[in-house]
Design an enzyme around this catalytic site. Structure first.
Site, PDB file in Angstrom:
ATOM      1  N   CYS A  18       0.844  -1.201   0.000  1.00 51.40           N
ATOM      2  CA  CYS A  18       0.000   0.000   0.000  1.00 51.40           C
ATOM      3  C   CYS A  18       0.877   1.248   0.000  1.00 51.40           C
ATOM      4  O   CYS A  18       2.079   1.180   0.277  1.00 51.40           O
ATOM      5  CB  CYS A  18      -0.930   0.014   1.216  1.00 51.40           C
ATOM      6  SG  CYS A  18      -0.057   0.156   2.779  1.00 51.40           S
ATOM      7  N   CYS A  21       2.495   2.044   3.344  1.00 47.05           N
ATOM      8  CA  CYS A  21       3.681   1.222   3.642  1.00 47.05           C
ATOM      9  C   CYS A  21       4.903   1.792   2.930  1.00 47.05           C
ATOM     10  O   CYS A  21       6.016   1.777   3.470  1.00 47.05           O
ATOM     11  CB  CYS A  21       3.446  -0.218   3.196  1.00 47.05           C
ATOM     12  SG  CYS A  21       1.913  -0.877   3.829  1.00 47.05           S
ATOM     13  N   ASP A 403       1.628  25.937 -32.803  1.00 45.86           N
ATOM     14  CA  ASP A 403       2.585  26.440 -33.786  1.00 45.86           C
ATOM     15  C   ASP A 403       2.144  25.881 -35.145  1.00 45.86           C
ATOM     16  O   ASP A 403       1.614  24.780 -35.217  1.00 45.86           O
ATOM     17  CB  ASP A 403       3.991  25.949 -33.433  1.00 45.86           C
ATOM     18  CG  ASP A 403       5.013  26.346 -34.483  1.00 45.86           C
ATOM     19  OD1 ASP A 403       5.058  27.531 -34.847  1.00 45.86           O
ATOM     20  OD2 ASP A 403       5.726  25.442 -34.964  1.00 45.86           O
TER      21      ASP A 403
END
Length: 709
Positions: A18, A21, A403
């Site tokens: 997780c 952790c 551009d």
């Protein structure tokens, strides 16, 4: 000798269950005496450490999670998880099955002998220790440090359940929490798969031609200048340039485009691409760590580790939210018995349930899985998004500036007309043009150079000196005291005859760009240059408007009439022409004032100031272009404008999913907490609601991997 502060090493980490952790591991590493800094990239499963430290010491810091580390190489070694996946399913989940068996026996004992029977307690205790050893180890350590996260909450809840003898519910809660961890780990692994596939895209060896004969060489040992022998059906191991042979190359690994592109001598080729139908000899131009594919992998992994604004908010929110849940839990345990003479055991149980329902699992996982899924999906399809912040910003874009040359047009202009004055020969004009433009990289200069090379002997070019670019106008140079120029006609309007002026205007009305060649003050000739628009540019602009982009603008240094002709053909909202680089910057500033979030699409080099000023700078056709990859916030690896609507669509869907995940995560917590009022909240309802929320937000986030152009 290099100081400790300067020593930086990146390691791959296996075993994160997780995000919390991962944060705990990062903090543990920072506390090591020889470490000066550490940063965990949870999305890419990596840690970057500054200081003199061994892998053994790092693994000791991650022992609470059973983390395994390996040096970050170009080719990812097979992890224990990947090896595990080759085993039968019952071998992959031996621990979980062992714990489940004892939990089932505990349920049977509870039915037969009651929940408080010593045998029931023993069976559930064995099951809980097997399944929750790491949980309790971290949770108890956090308690001693007064660090509150989801494992702290779960540990306190389980200990409380044991104190009041709710053995069966304790066992179910620990089992379901383990299932929740497996679901979160599975979700992140799935989200990371697109990058894992990129890492393993290029071969680890290549056939190299030596004077003594061909030999197979590890990519780490291949040097610049070596010649690779690439057979049909083989992938290229290195970047290089074709020196012999012609073949079709599938460049999907770099550009996301599955249609092969023909490569012949002089063409660039890239590691990870597939040679489809003929033998090629390729001279290596980059070492393995510098290949375009490795740059993409590195940038995407860094992007996945960069927290999005939503993720940073949730991290900050969780730090406040978790202690508040602890406080609410204590109040629920204490206030009803003290103030309303309620049964203590009933409200103590309700308080424990609040601790579990308050676990922020779903909330914490709601954003990182979305970010990793979206960035990974984009990279697989040839769109490089360099961080969660840029993903979120792109999702809020209201205006996009383009551009013209190389973005809305193909960037391969060609000379269509040449008109000479006063009996000057085309040969003399092209000699001047070639002498001025041969070392210039601007697309218009290339068109003029190519045309000149077809008309003159290039060895007879003029010995020009003091060659100087005229920003937004052209170029000039001197030879024997005479100044030669190739420039825009706008400065020379007063020197042009009415007839010549009308002829130039007529060419410009057809969408062509005109340049004038002069010798001192004498006009020698004028030339017209045309550039084809991208065939999919008009459809791209239509899709962007459908996605909610309010304004599209074309920026160009071309004359207004030529620019307006192209703008009308494309259906663009606004055309800004005859712009110098600093003028483009001003346009972006004005658009930002009106529309707040503005994207600028350009080549990543000439448009760098405007792209840097925009909310999101997007480089077009960035394959093999190091500058574009480094400077832009986002890069379209192929010259394919249709990837832009895909990127906007993906970003906007990511924003919607993140908001939905956060809202749902908080809502389900609120509903569960309301069950406390009638006393209906139980430990198993609390953990099921938490697991259900985690599973749903994970599945919702993983939908981003399925978004297609």
């Amino acid at each position: 000798m290099e100081s400790i502060e300067q020593q930086t090493q990146t390691y791959r980490v296996e075993g994160f269950s997780c995000a919390n952790c991962a944060k705990t591991f990062e903090n543990n590493v920072k506390e090591l005496p020889s470490v000066t800094g550490a940063k965990v990239n949870f999305g890419a499963s990596k840690i970057t450490v500054s200081g003199d430290v061994s892998i053994e010491a790092l693994e000791k810091a991650g022992a609470f999670e059973g983390l395994k580390l390996s040096a970050d190489g170009m080719k990812k070694a097979k992890t224990t998880t990947e090896v595990k996946e080759t085993l039968p399913w019952y071998k992959q989940y031996e621990t979980e099955l062992f714990g489940l068996v004892f939990l089932v026996l505990g349920v049977v004992s509870s039915v037969m002998s009651g929940q408080s029977h010593p045998m029931t307690a023993l069976l559930v205790l064995i099951s809980s220790l097997v399944l929750g050893y790491q949980l309790f180890k971290i949770g108890l350590k956090n308690l001693t440090r007064l660090t509150f996260d989801m494992r702290t909450l779960m540990t306190v809840a389980v200990l409380g359940g044991v104190l009041i003898g709710e053995w069966l519910e304790v066992g179910i809660v620990v089992m379901l929490f383990r299932v929740s961890e497996l679901l979160e780990s599975y979700s992140m692994d799935k989200a990371r798969q697109s990058i894992a596939s990129l890492v393993n895209m290029a071969p680890t060896q290549a056939q190299i031609r030596r004077s003594s004969g061909d030999e197979i060489v590890e990519v780490s040992e291949i040097q610049i200048g070596d010649v690779m022998v690439v057979k049909p059906g083989e992938k290229l191991a290195m970047d290089g340039v074709v020196i012999e042979g012609t073949s079709l190359i599938n460049q999907a690994a770099i550009t996301g485009e599955s249609m092969p592109e023909e490569k012949s001598p002089g063409d660039d080729v890239y590691a990870g691409t597939l040679n489809t139908d003929a033998l090629l000899f390729v001279e290596v131009t980059k070492r393995i760590e510098d290949t375009t594919l490795q740059k993409i992998i590195h940038l995407v992994e860094e992007a996945q580790g960069e927290k999005a604004p939503a993720e940073r908010f949730i991290d900050a929110f969780a730090k406040v939210y978790t202690p508040i849940i602890m406080l609410i839990s204590v109040l629920v345990m204490v206030l009803p018995p003290l103030m309303f003479n309620q049964e203590f055991s009933t409200w103590f149980y309700q308080g424990l349930a609040i601790l579990i329902v308050g676990c922020p699992c779903a909330l914490v996982v709601s954003t990182p899985i979305s970010i990793v899924s979206a960035i990974g999906n984009a990279a697989k399809r040839g769109v490089l998004i360099k961080g969660g912040i840029h993903l979120e910003t792109l999702g809020r874009i209201n205006a996009i500036a383009f551009d013209k040359t190389g973005t809305l047009t193909k960037g391969e202009p060609f000379v269509t007309d040449i008109v000479t004055m006063n009996g000057v020969s085309e040969t003399d004009v092209f000699r001047i043009v070639y002498s001025l433009e041969k070392d210039t990289t601007h697309p218009l200069a290339k068109a003029l150079t190519i045309k000149a090379e077809n008309h003159i002997d290039t060895t007879t070019s003029l010995p020009l000196k003091a060659i100087t670019a005229l920003p937004g106008r052209g170029i000039k140079g001197e030879s024997e005291g005479i100044t030669y120029t190739v420039e825009s006609p706008k400065r020379l309007i007063g020197d042009l005859s009415p007839t010549t002026g009308e002829q130039i205007q007529a060419l410009e009305h057809k969408g062509k760009t005109v340049v004038v060649v002069t010798k001192d003050t004498e006009i020698l000739a004028y030339m017209a240059i045309a550039d084809e628009v991208h065939e999919n540019a008009r459809e791209t602009l239509r899709q962007l408007h459908n996605l909610g982009v309010k304004k599209t603008v074309m920026l160009t240094g071309d004359n207004h009439r030529a620019a307006l002709d192209i703008g009308n053909r494309l259906g663009i909202d606004d055309v800004q022409s005859e712009l110098l680089p600093e003028d483009k910057l001003t346009v972006i500033e004005d658009l930002t004032t009106t529309y707040t979030n503005v994207a600028m699409v350009g080549d990543g080099v000439n448009d760098a100031p405007a792209m840097a000023k925009a909310s999101v700078g997007i480089a077009m056709g960035a394959k093999g272009t190091d500058t574009a990859l480094e400077t832009a916030d986002m890069a379209l690896m192929a010259d394919d404008l249709t990837l832009l609507p895909f990127a906007v669509k993906l970003s906007r869907k990511s924003l919607r999913i993140i908001k939905a995940n956060v809202t749902f995560s908080l809502l389900i917590k609120l509903v569960a907490l309301l069950l406390v009022i009638p006393g209906w909240l139980t430990l198993w309802i609390a953990i099921v609601s938490d697991i259900g929320a985690t599973l749903l937000v994970s599945l919702n986030s993983m939908r981003l991997m399925k978004v297609k152009p």
